[in-house]
Design an enzyme around this catalytic site. Structure first.
Site, PDB file in Angstrom:
ATOM      1  N   ASP A 260      20.317  -5.359   2.884  1.00 43.42           N
ATOM      2  CA  ASP A 260      19.283  -4.697   2.081  1.00 43.42           C
ATOM      3  C   ASP A 260      18.615  -5.796   1.256  1.00 43.42           C
ATOM      4  OD1 ASP A 260      17.582  -2.968   0.838  1.00 43.42           O
ATOM      5  OD2 ASP A 260      19.112  -1.571   0.143  1.00 43.42           O
TER       6      ASP A 260
HETATM    7  C1  BGC Z   1      15.833  -0.368  -0.338  1.00 41.75           C
HETATM    8  C2  BGC Z   1      15.780  -0.226   1.160  1.00 41.75           C
HETATM    9  C3  BGC Z   1      14.436  -0.698   1.664  1.00 41.75           C
HETATM   10  C4  BGC Z   1      14.238  -2.126   1.239  1.00 41.75           C
HETATM   11  C5  BGC Z   1      12.935  -2.730   1.705  1.00 41.75           C
HETATM   12  C6  BGC Z   1      15.435  -1.761  -0.799  1.00 41.75           C
HETATM   13  O1  BGC Z   1      15.246  -1.776  -2.174  1.00 41.75           O
HETATM   14  O2  BGC Z   1      17.127  -0.080  -0.799  1.00 41.75           O
HETATM   15  O3  BGC Z   1      16.011   1.109   1.518  1.00 41.75           O
HETATM   16  O4  BGC Z   1      14.340  -0.525   3.041  1.00 41.75           O
HETATM   17  O5  BGC Z   1      14.255  -2.192  -0.179  1.00 41.75           O
HETATM   18  O6  BGC Z   1      11.861  -2.180   1.046  1.00 41.75           O
END
Ligand code: BGC
Length: 718
Positions: A260
């Site tokens: 993530d």
């Molecule tokens: C979120 C993810 C997301 C990623 C990219 C993170 O803060 O937890 O779900 O896909 O950012 O935007």
């Protein structure tokens, strides 16, 4: 054939023979992977496994291997953002179809809808040249306060798993990889980067992992995203237990683990504990004009030095590269790759059908709904949510939609003859001059019918990423207005626009309540079609609608959101949602699986048939369902299993193990057959570290909800 022609054919076939295997779309993937791998330099391998921008990794330009482009999110393709920033790039060709939030999809209990959703959003991603869709989110609804419940599919592992598989297959049929997220235990947003979760193996395997297993093993998702949380004191993005032991070991999965964004914290663990592709490690990168800050990622320069010096075996690096290569050959470099499509009428139709299938009629006394357009001459609509865009959340679910039909627009179109008065009533903006409650009540007295739109916005502390809600209460004094409207007009309905459960202190006084979700581009049309009766509602709740937090195991047992050291014991164990409600014999506002219709259904003659043999037995539970009302409708028939406890310290009273959505004309009867595997009877045995089925008497229970049980049948397992 002339000599020249023969020579030409010969040289073409020579060229063909010389085509490197990795470029041959029809060669077996593993051969392509090995061929590409042995052509790559160390520098190319290192570059290949970490980001070059906010959402892309570089591929291998020298070999013609394309970049990997990721995109949020589960319910619509995010706008293009700047190379190294979260902010939009101001393109004018990237406004997408906004689909309903995944919680609404779950509320359809309709696997065909899940497939249609996946195909449509996959087409949008493909058209926009993205080969990794950062979704679906399959974390479990453990507390109503979690800011991201609207992105997930509710509290039950069986329901989430069953809806996830067709969604993923639909997306990947476009040669776009899903990146199922967030693996694992991202069941709250508060302290998401630092909370260490302590949980029994039983709860982990029975409640929190099944949807991830279904996504990776059954649906074959080509990538997965690590969660921000910690498990056994290691961040989930580089977690020996979750990634190496379970995902890649026990499940034998060959896809890519993507971090993530900003979820990678430790170089040694990033190298050895299962992470393959690093994204979003905080960097000021190109914006500061410094040496490319992506080089300081955990899987970048440091790893290169360690491989060069022999401190990290090259095989460790090669395993990551192989996985990313596999993803590329399954997506951008695959044979017969489709072209996708964007904001098509088919996608709008899919968004509308999913929304209409997922809206839940929670309560309908005195047949207040539907409100027939030919009878309603004067309609009062109250609530800012009826006119508020639900696209900007300020986080990864933010969408730039091509269009958005707001609830009030939908109502105006559905009641063309009516005189419609609209009053905001409340507003998130302090500068808005909202009407006095007394004035709203006075208008309600004059109207034939009143609809109040309430709920949560895509804002921090409501339905949004990064932080949980502080309480179940509706914001901005909405309750006061609803209370005042109770009794002002008997034709009164409340529509809740939210992705999670909210407190409804007025629930017993309001005659009709609809759970309207965040429905995306077609929200207004979908909601109004249910209010008018053009569509007979058929959604059911994918989570328990608690009256208060004390009814929820995570809160009642006192460990949410963790102690001052950010350590959290999941003391509720397997008792999540209705499993806790059943054990404690609680009556929530609305139970899991609940949803009404404008017609009624009768159930009769529950029976079970079992194939001979034991280990691989299949069962079929059957029931006759009759539409006993006077309009056509759809019913979601639920199968719960009650299993013997044996010597186990605890067991759920019952668990969902099957369901079917059946379409019935007024007066029609159908036999509904719900298949069930022997494996549905198993619990996770911590000593054996495996699934186990106890001998004894089991019950197959058929319900219209988890608390509206219509019949049962016992059967023996020897
Ligand atoms: C979120 C993810 C997301 C990623 C990219 C993170 O803060 O937890 O779900 O896909 O950012 O935007």
């Amino acid at each position: 054939m002339s000599v020249a022609a023969v020579m030409c054919v010969a040289s073409l076939s020579a060229q063909k023979n010389e085509l490197p295997i990795y470029l041959d779309e029809n060669a077996p993937i593993e051969e392509r992977v090995e061929d590409a791998l042995q052509r790559m330099t160390l520098d190319e391998k290192i570059a290949f496994i970490h980001a070059q921008s906010k959402f892309s990794a570089p591929g291998v330009p020298r070999l013609g291997i394309p970049e990997v482009w990721c995109t949020d999110s589960s319910h619509g393709i995010r706008e293009e953002v700047l190379w190294d920033k979260w902010s939009g790039a101001d393109w004018t060709n990237d406004a997408c179809t906004a689909f309903p939030g995944l919680v609404c999809l779950a509320a359809t209990w309709d696997t065909e809808m899940a497939s249609r959703y996946g195909v449509a959003i996959g087409e949008e991603a493909r058209y926009r040249n993205k080969n990794v869709l950062l979704g679906p989110g399959v974390n479990i609804y453990r507390t109503p306060l979690c800011g991201r419940n609207h992105e997930y599919m509710g509290e039950d592992p069986y329901l989430v798993s069953t809806m996830t598989v067709p969604y993923i297959k639909g997306v990947q049929s476009n040669h776009v990889a899903t990146c199922v997220k967030h693996f694992a235990l991202n069941n709250q947003e508060n302290r998401r980067h630092s909370t260490n979760v302590e949980i029994s193996d039983r709860a982990l395997y029975e409640i929190y992992l099944p949807a991830f297993k279904a996504a990776t093993v059954d649906a074959g998702s080509w990538s997965i995203m690590g969660a921000y949380m910690k498990y056994k004191n290691q961040h989930c993005c580089h977690n020996q237990y979750l990634l190496n032991d379970i995902l890649k070991g026990e499940w034998g999965w060959d896809g890519v683990v993507i971090s993530d964004w900003g979820g990678t914290h430790d170089t040694h663990q990033a190298i050895y504990n299962g992470l393959d592709l690093e994204f979003g490690t905080w960097t000021d990168g190109l914006s500061q004009g410094r040496k490319n800050a992506y080089d300081s990622y955990h899987l970048a320069d440091t790893l290169r030095s360690l491989v060069k010096s022999g401190d990290v075996p090259v095989e460790v690096l090669n395993d990551k590269v192989r996985r990313v290569l596999r993803l590329v050959f399954r997506t951008t470099m695959s044979a017969n790759r489709p072209y996708g499509s964007f904001v098509s009428p088919e996608h709008s139709a899919a968004a509308l059908a999913i929304a209409q299938g997922g809206i839940v009629l929670l309560k309908n006394e005195n047949k207040v709904l539907p409100m027939n357009p030919s009878k309603v001459k004067k309609l009062l609509v109250v609530g800012d949510v009826a006119t508020a865009s639900m696209m900007k959340s300020g986080s990864s679910t933010t969408l730039k939609a091509k269009y958005e039909i707001l609830p009030l627009d939908g109502i105006r179109a559905a009641y063309p003859e009516a005189e419609i008065t609209y009053m905001k009533g409340y507003s998130p903006s302090k500068n808005d001059k909202v009407e006095r409650v007394a004035d709203i009540v006075a208008e309600a007295h004059k109207a034939d019918a009143v609809i109040f739109f309430g709920g949560l916005y895509y804002r921090g502390g409501q339905d949004a990423e990064g932080v949980d809600r502080a309480s179940m209460e509706l914001p901005y004094g909405q309750d006061k207005i609803v209370e005042a409207l109770c009794g002002a007009n008997p034709n009164f309905a409340v529509v809740m626009v939210s992705g999670t459960g909210v407190a409804m202190p007025w629930k017993d006084k309001v005659p009709a309540i609809v759970q309207g979700w965040h429905c995306g581009s077609e929200a207004g049309t979908a909601i109004s079609s249910v209010l008018t009766g053009e569509v007979n509602p058929s959604g059911k709740l994918p989570y328990t609608y608690y009256t208060n937090l004390e009814q929820c195991g995570a809160h009642a047992l006192g460990d949410y959101p963790g102690d001052e050291k950010h350590h959290q014991v999941y003391r509720d164990d397997i008792f999540v949602g209705y499993r806790y409600i059943d054990r404690e014999d609680i009556t929530p506002n609305f139970p899991f699986g609940h949803g009404l219709s404008y017609t009624t259904f009768e159930y009769d003659n529950v029976r079970i048939n079992r194939a001979k043999g034991t280990a691989n037995s299949k069962f079929v539970v059957s029931v006759d369902v009759t539409n006993s009302g006077d309009v056509d409708g759809k019913e979601i028939v639920q199968l719960y299993v009650s299993a013997p406890k044996g010597d186990l310290p605890y067991r759920a009273v019952k668990e969902l193990k099957g369901f079917a959505k059946v379409d019935l004309k007024a007066g029609e009867t159908k036999t509904v057959n719900i298949p069930m595997d022997f494996s549905s009877l198993a619990y996770f045995d911590e000593q054996m570290h495996d699934w186990n089925v106890l001998p004894g008497t089991y019950k197959a229970i058929i319900g219209a909800s988890s608390q509206d049980l219509r019949g049962e049948v016992s059967f023996e397992i020897k």
